[in-house]
Write a protein that holds these residues in place. Structure first.
Motif, PDB file in Angstrom:
ATOM      1  N   VAL A   5       0.834  -1.203   0.000  1.00 49.35           N
ATOM      2  CA  VAL A   5       0.000   0.000   0.000  1.00 49.35           C
ATOM      3  C   VAL A   5       0.869   1.254   0.000  1.00 49.35           C
ATOM      4  O   VAL A   5       1.851   1.337   0.752  1.00 49.35           O
ATOM      5  N   PHE A   6       0.488   2.223  -0.812  1.00 42.83           N
ATOM      6  CA  PHE A   6       1.135   3.540  -0.829  1.00 42.83           C
ATOM      7  C   PHE A   6       0.097   4.557  -0.365  1.00 42.83           C
ATOM      8  O   PHE A   6      -1.066   4.515  -0.787  1.00 42.83           O
ATOM      9  N   GLU A  36       5.075   6.761   1.166  1.00 42.87           N
ATOM     10  CA  GLU A  36       4.161   7.851   1.517  1.00 42.87           C
ATOM     11  C   GLU A  36       4.537   9.076   0.700  1.00 42.87           C
ATOM     12  O   GLU A  36       5.690   9.237   0.274  1.00 42.87           O
ATOM     13  N   ALA A  37       3.555   9.960   0.517  1.00 44.83           N
ATOM     14  CA  ALA A  37       3.802  11.222  -0.180  1.00 44.83           C
ATOM     15  C   ALA A  37       2.877  12.285   0.382  1.00 44.83           C
ATOM     16  O   ALA A  37       1.760  11.991   0.816  1.00 44.83           O
ATOM     17  N   LEU A  41       2.563  15.394  -6.769  1.00 45.82           N
ATOM     18  CA  LEU A  41       3.832  15.438  -7.495  1.00 45.82           C
ATOM     19  C   LEU A  41       4.867  14.535  -6.838  1.00 45.82           C
ATOM     20  O   LEU A  41       5.627  13.835  -7.515  1.00 45.82           O
ATOM     21  N   GLU A  42       4.890  14.530  -5.508  1.00 42.84           N
ATOM     22  CA  GLU A  42       5.803  13.647  -4.794  1.00 42.84           C
ATOM     23  C   GLU A  42       5.429  12.190  -5.018  1.00 42.84           C
ATOM     24  O   GLU A  42       6.297  11.325  -5.211  1.00 42.84           O
ATOM     25  N   LEU A  44       3.985  10.941  -7.632  1.00 41.09           N
ATOM     26  CA  LEU A  44       4.344  10.540  -8.996  1.00 41.09           C
ATOM     27  C   LEU A  44       5.799  10.095  -9.086  1.00 41.09           C
ATOM     28  O   LEU A  44       6.148   9.231  -9.879  1.00 41.09           O
ATOM     29  N   GLU A  45       6.658  10.683  -8.275  1.00 40.10           N
ATOM     30  CA  GLU A  45       8.069  10.288  -8.272  1.00 40.10           C
ATOM     31  C   GLU A  45       8.275   8.944  -7.588  1.00 40.10           C
ATOM     32  O   GLU A  45       9.135   8.160  -7.983  1.00 40.10           O
ATOM     33  N   ARG A  46       7.476   8.682  -6.565  1.00 42.29           N
ATOM     34  CA  ARG A  46       7.743   7.535  -5.699  1.00 42.29           C
ATOM     35  C   ARG A  46       6.938   6.282  -6.017  1.00 42.29           C
ATOM     36  O   ARG A  46       7.421   5.169  -5.803  1.00 42.29           O
ATOM     37  N   VAL A  47       5.717   6.447  -6.483  1.00 45.34           N
ATOM     38  CA  VAL A  47       4.870   5.276  -6.714  1.00 45.34           C
ATOM     39  C   VAL A  47       5.447   4.302  -7.751  1.00 45.34           C
ATOM     40  O   VAL A  47       5.436   3.080  -7.529  1.00 45.34           O
ATOM     41  N   PRO A  48       5.952   4.791  -8.915  1.00 39.30           N
ATOM     42  CA  PRO A  48       6.407   3.838  -9.939  1.00 39.30           C
ATOM     43  C   PRO A  48       7.474   2.861  -9.461  1.00 39.30           C
ATOM     44  O   PRO A  48       7.537   1.727  -9.946  1.00 39.30           O
ATOM     45  N   THR A  49       8.324   3.265  -8.526  1.00 33.47           N
ATOM     46  CA  THR A  49       9.390   2.373  -8.048  1.00 33.47           C
ATOM     47  C   THR A  49       9.025   1.676  -6.734  1.00 33.47           C
ATOM     48  O   THR A  49       9.837   0.921  -6.199  1.00 33.47           O
ATOM     49  N   SER A  50       7.838   1.932  -6.222  1.00 36.25           N
ATOM     50  CA  SER A  50       7.446   1.363  -4.927  1.00 36.25           C
ATOM     51  C   SER A  50       6.858  -0.040  -5.042  1.00 36.25           C
ATOM     52  O   SER A  50       6.721  -0.735  -4.039  1.00 36.25           O
TER      53      SER A  50
END
Length: 250
Positions: A5-6, A36-37, A41-42, A44-50
């Motif tokens: 989960v994100f 977490e974000a 915008l934050e 979008l940076e983190r979800v693809p690699t999570s």
């Protein structure tokens, strides 16, 4: 296997509350928080690699809200399922229900969160069309997926959008991008920003600097001159009256 989960929410207490609830329902739905974000915008940076399987996203966040975030993530090969979180917003709730998009109302309850996660485990990511239909505002960005990374193109920087086979070319003063969104859908969403000059082309109203004669072309007698690029685009006879009216308004 626990569900990855994100959490995206601009309020730290709200994120902490969701993590507490996830712990409370661990016996019913095992989860692990993989990121977490504080805003879209934050995220979008983190979800693809999570490698997140489910995104819990507040729909109201500064910079970029949850709906626009989900619309950009939908372009990923393995986009997460999405559960939106909102304070009671009648219009948003009606849009979610109409388009079969799952949501939680604040304050989030443990039983409702567990039910939403179970549903998400069996569901695919929401389709772009569902998210677009639920959105109440136009996006501020278009997105391009590059090697599992999402590049954003500010709509305010786009000079023109041109359909070419299955893609649409997004042209800014600096470069070109290719996206897979229908031109007609882009026209509906951004009609206040762009004007159609040809069956396959929309140009930014603010980028129009003038027109030149296009000698020897019966189908397009005029070319539009655009700010920031040298390329001049043909205006079809069919669209010329509407474009000419736009000039008069200026």
């Amino acid at each position: 296997m626990s569900l990855r989960v994100f959490i995206a929410d601009d309020e730290e207490p709200a994120r902490n509350r969701l993590k507490e609830l996830l712990d409370d329902i661990a016996g019913e739905v095992a989860t692990s928080v993989v990121g977490e974000a504080r805003h879209g915008l934050e995220a979008l940076e983190r979800v693809p690699t999570s490698n997140a399987q489910v995104l819990l996203a507040d729909i109201h966040m500064p910079g970029m809200g949850g709906l626009e975030l989900a619309r950009h993530l939908a372009g990923l090969e393995h986009a997460p399922a999405v559960v939106f979180i909102t304070a009671h917003d009648r219009h948003a709730v009606e849009a979610f229900e109409l388009n079969a998009i799952d949501y939680l109302l604040k304050p989030v309850r443990a039983a409702r969160l567990a039910a939403a996660l179970k549903k998400a485990m069996a569901a695919a990511a929401p389709a772009r069309e569902q998210l677009a239909a639920a959105a109440q505002e136009a996006r501020e960005y278009l997105s391009v997926v590059e090697r599992n990374r999402i590049a954003l193109v500010p709509v305010r920087d786009i000079v023109f959008l041109r359909a070419e086979q299955k893609y649409v070319t997004v042209r800014t003063a600096a470069r070109e991008h290719l996206i897979e969104e229908p031109l007609i859908a882009l026209e509906r969403e951004f009609g206040a920003h762009f004007v159609r000059i040809h069956r396959n082309c929309l140009v930014a109203r603010a980028a129009i600097r003038g027109f030149e004669r296009n000698p020897g072309d019966d189908e397009a007698q005029w070319l539009v001159v655009l700010q920031g690029i040298d390329e001049k685009l043909p205006v079809s006879r069919r669209q010329w009256p509407a474009v000419r009216e736009l000039i008069a308004e200026k």
